[in-house]
Design an enzyme around this catalytic site. Structure first.
Site, PDB file in Angstrom:
ATOM      1  N   LEU A   1      10.729 -47.128  -9.804  1.00 48.17           N
ATOM      2  CA  LEU A   1      12.121 -47.686  -9.487  1.00 48.17           C
ATOM      3  C   LEU A   1      12.812 -46.858  -8.550  1.00 48.17           C
ATOM      4  O   LEU A   1      12.996 -45.667  -8.739  1.00 48.17           O
ATOM      5  CB  LEU A   1      12.951 -47.848 -10.781  1.00 48.17           C
ATOM      6  CG  LEU A   1      12.724 -49.164 -11.839  1.00 48.17           C
ATOM      7  CD1 LEU A   1      13.604 -48.989 -13.051  1.00 48.17           C
ATOM      8  CD2 LEU A   1      12.858 -50.278 -10.928  1.00 48.17           C
TER       9      LEU A   1
ATOM     10  N   HIS B   1       5.455 -42.396 -21.797  1.00 45.76           N
ATOM     11  CA  HIS B   1       4.252 -41.923 -21.077  1.00 45.76           C
ATOM     12  C   HIS B   1       3.144 -41.606 -21.789  1.00 45.76           C
ATOM     13  O   HIS B   1       3.389 -40.701 -22.786  1.00 45.76           O
ATOM     14  CB  HIS B   1       4.598 -40.841 -20.017  1.00 45.76           C
ATOM     15  CG  HIS B   1       3.525 -40.374 -19.022  1.00 45.76           C
ATOM     16  ND1 HIS B   1       3.340 -41.003 -17.933  1.00 45.76           N
ATOM     17  CD2 HIS B   1       2.664 -39.444 -19.204  1.00 45.76           C
ATOM     18  CE1 HIS B   1       2.268 -40.255 -17.445  1.00 45.76           C
ATOM     19  NE2 HIS B   1       1.844 -39.226 -17.974  1.00 45.76           N
TER      20      HIS B   1
ATOM     21  N   ARG C   1       5.428 -49.175 -11.461  1.00 47.70           N
ATOM     22  CA  ARG C   1       6.009 -49.261 -10.041  1.00 47.70           C
ATOM     23  C   ARG C   1       7.255 -48.301 -10.189  1.00 47.70           C
ATOM     24  O   ARG C   1       7.591 -48.114 -11.318  1.00 47.70           O
ATOM     25  CB  ARG C   1       6.371 -50.508  -9.581  1.00 47.70           C
ATOM     26  CG  ARG C   1       5.612 -51.775  -9.747  1.00 47.70           C
ATOM     27  CD  ARG C   1       4.768 -51.959  -8.349  1.00 47.70           C
ATOM     28  NE  ARG C   1       3.760 -53.166  -8.426  1.00 47.70           N
ATOM     29  CZ  ARG C   1       3.327 -53.679  -7.448  1.00 47.70           C
ATOM     30  NH1 ARG C   1       3.487 -53.170  -6.112  1.00 47.70           N
ATOM     31  NH2 ARG C   1       2.372 -54.385  -7.590  1.00 47.70           N
TER      32      ARG C   1
HETATM   33  C1  GAR Z   1       1.428 -47.162 -22.182  1.00 48.07           C
HETATM   34  O1  GAR Z   1       0.453 -46.581 -22.669  1.00 48.07           O
HETATM   35  C2  GAR Z   1       2.543 -46.136 -21.494  1.00 48.07           C
HETATM   36  O2  GAR Z   1       2.513 -45.253 -22.068  1.00 48.07           O
HETATM   37  C3  GAR Z   1       1.691 -46.448 -20.131  1.00 48.07           C
HETATM   38  O3  GAR Z   1       1.139 -47.515 -19.707  1.00 48.07           O
HETATM   39  C4  GAR Z   1       0.803 -48.064 -21.080  1.00 48.07           C
HETATM   40  C5  GAR Z   1       1.368 -49.562 -21.244  1.00 48.07           C
HETATM   41  O4  GAR Z   1       0.902 -50.146 -22.464  1.00 48.07           O
HETATM   42  N1  GAR Z   1       2.394 -46.027 -18.944  1.00 48.07           N
HETATM   43  C6  GAR Z   1       2.179 -45.019 -18.124  1.00 48.07           C
HETATM   44  O5  GAR Z   1       0.998 -44.526 -17.870  1.00 48.07           O
HETATM   45  C7  GAR Z   1       3.509 -44.925 -16.996  1.00 48.07           C
HETATM   46  N2  GAR Z   1       2.896 -43.753 -16.227  1.00 48.07           N
HETATM   47  P1  GAR Z   1       1.208 -51.596 -22.699  1.00 48.07           P
HETATM   48  O6  GAR Z   1       1.245 -52.604 -21.499  1.00 48.07           O
HETATM   49  O7  GAR Z   1       0.146 -51.916 -23.880  1.00 48.07           O
HETATM   50  O8  GAR Z   1       2.562 -51.326 -23.608  1.00 48.07           O
END
Ligand code: GAR
Length: 365
Positions: free
Chosen positions: A260, A276, A258
């Protein structure tokens, strides 16, 4: 009128309202706890008073402050708080009220103007209070917060963090929680000198929140509101309050899906970090591993960057590269990217001060 140092009764304030009305003047009303008066309050009350001809403050009783802020508050008793407020040039009257809401005071006083601090928006005002204001045809005015001047920041400054230099981090996540597990493991092994002050999720049944609970770290679930994509105003404010209470240096977004916004984004400016799964500025937003495959790239990776109000656009702090292999699916590629994230994110956090990045208090807004 009551003795100069004590709070007024509701009937005295009703009379004041009638007198002002007869003279075509405006009564401004605001309410709050004011349990440790600071410059932010004084400036706010001055600005509120300028919206009309007299300012009445509804003051939460000691019981009501405790119900709102927890057992360690209030810091000053209600009679002292009323006395200090009444001594201010901007304040014409103070009425103490029980309960968490000022609804019955609003109904009795029917103020011409209602002022509230900028940690609220008109939409995040309590529904019951807002209905009473609309009923009384009261004009609602939200006044900007004075940056860095809040009761919590004053308490935090007084407490300082003399006991240790450990970074106090908050971790926010929505999903699988693998980055959270990596940070917990790094803290437990001593590789990361930090304390997980709080974890927050918008999903009550996520693996993220289960992981936090299993590890015994403080975990909070925040109701994101009705829009499945956005984080509502009330949730934004609740997250801010959790962060303030936990005296957080750095906010880590580890798969928090989400966006912020205020008040967190300004209050924690330069102190919010996101991981990311791409080499930013490539593939911003959702499904970054899939986008890298579709673009036919031979290499992608992950980025740890500061968070600003623009999505995936703040200063890059570190990146790690990951090859895209023949036959990779979004899942297999994302898994290998995560393996790199699990090393990169704790490393950046451990080097936070060496990177010249701000912590709470010193230089932070
Ligand atoms: C991670 O790969 C993070 O880079 C991505 O969500 C995943 C969470 O994994 N974030 C995004 O895509 C943000 N735009 P996790 O819940 O196993 O840590």
């Amino acid at each position: 009128m009551s003795a100069d140092h004590t709070a007024q009764t509701i009937h005295e304030v009703e009379r004041l309202r009638a007198e002002l009305d007869a003279q075509g003047k405006k009564l401004v009303f605001t309410n709050g706890c004011f349990d440790l008066l600071h410059a932010g309050h004084v400036r706010y009350l001055h600005d509120a008073r300028a919206l009309g001809d007299a300012l009445v403050v509804g003051l939460n009783s000691d019981c009501s402050v405790q119900a709102l802020k927890g057992p360690d508050r209030p810091l000053n008793g209600q009679d002292d708080r009323a006395e200090v407020l009444r001594a201010l040039r901007a304040v014409d009257a103070v009425v103490i009220f029980e309960g968490e809401r000022a609804t019955s005071l609003i109904e009795a006083i029917r103020p011409h103007v209602y002022a509230k601090g900028g940690d609220y928006t008109v939409d995040s005002l309590n529904r019951e209070e807002r209905a009473a204001l609309e009923n009384a045809r009261t004009e609602i005015r939200i006044l900007p917060l004075v940056p860095g001047r809040s009761t919590t920041s004053t308490i935090n400054k007084m407490l300082g963090d003399k006991t240790s230099h450990r970074l106090r981090i908050a971790i926010l996540g929505s999903g699988a929680g693998s980055n959270l597990r990596a940070i917990i493991a790094a803290v437990q092994s001593g590789a990361l000198n930090a304390e997980i002050a709080i974890t927050i999720s918008d999903h009550a049944d996520s693996n993220f929140i289960m992981t936090a609970r299993d590890a015994g770290v403080p975990a909070q679930v925040v109701d994101p509101g009705s829009n499945p994509r956005k984080l509502g105003d009330a949730a934004q404010k609740e997250i801010f309050e959790h962060l303030e209470r936990a005296r957080v240096d750095v906010v880590v977004l580890a798969g928090f899906m989400r966006i912020l916004k205020e008040p967190v984004i300004s209050a924690y400016s330069g102190r919010i970090v996101n991981v990311h799964p791409s080499l930013l500025p490539n593939h911003k937003g959702a499904n970054a591993p899939q986008l890298a495959i579709e673009a036919g790239e031979l290499e992608t990776g992950c980025t740890v960057h500061l968070v600003t109000s623009e999505i995936d656009a703040g200063r890059t702090l570190a990146q790690a590269r990951v090859p895209v292999l023949p036959g990779d699916t979004a899942e297999t590629l994302h898994q290998r990217i995560k393996t790199e994230e699990h090393k990169l994110l704790p490393k950046v956090l451990n080097e936070w001060r060496e990177l010249g990045l701000p912590v709470r208090g010193a230089g932070a807004p």
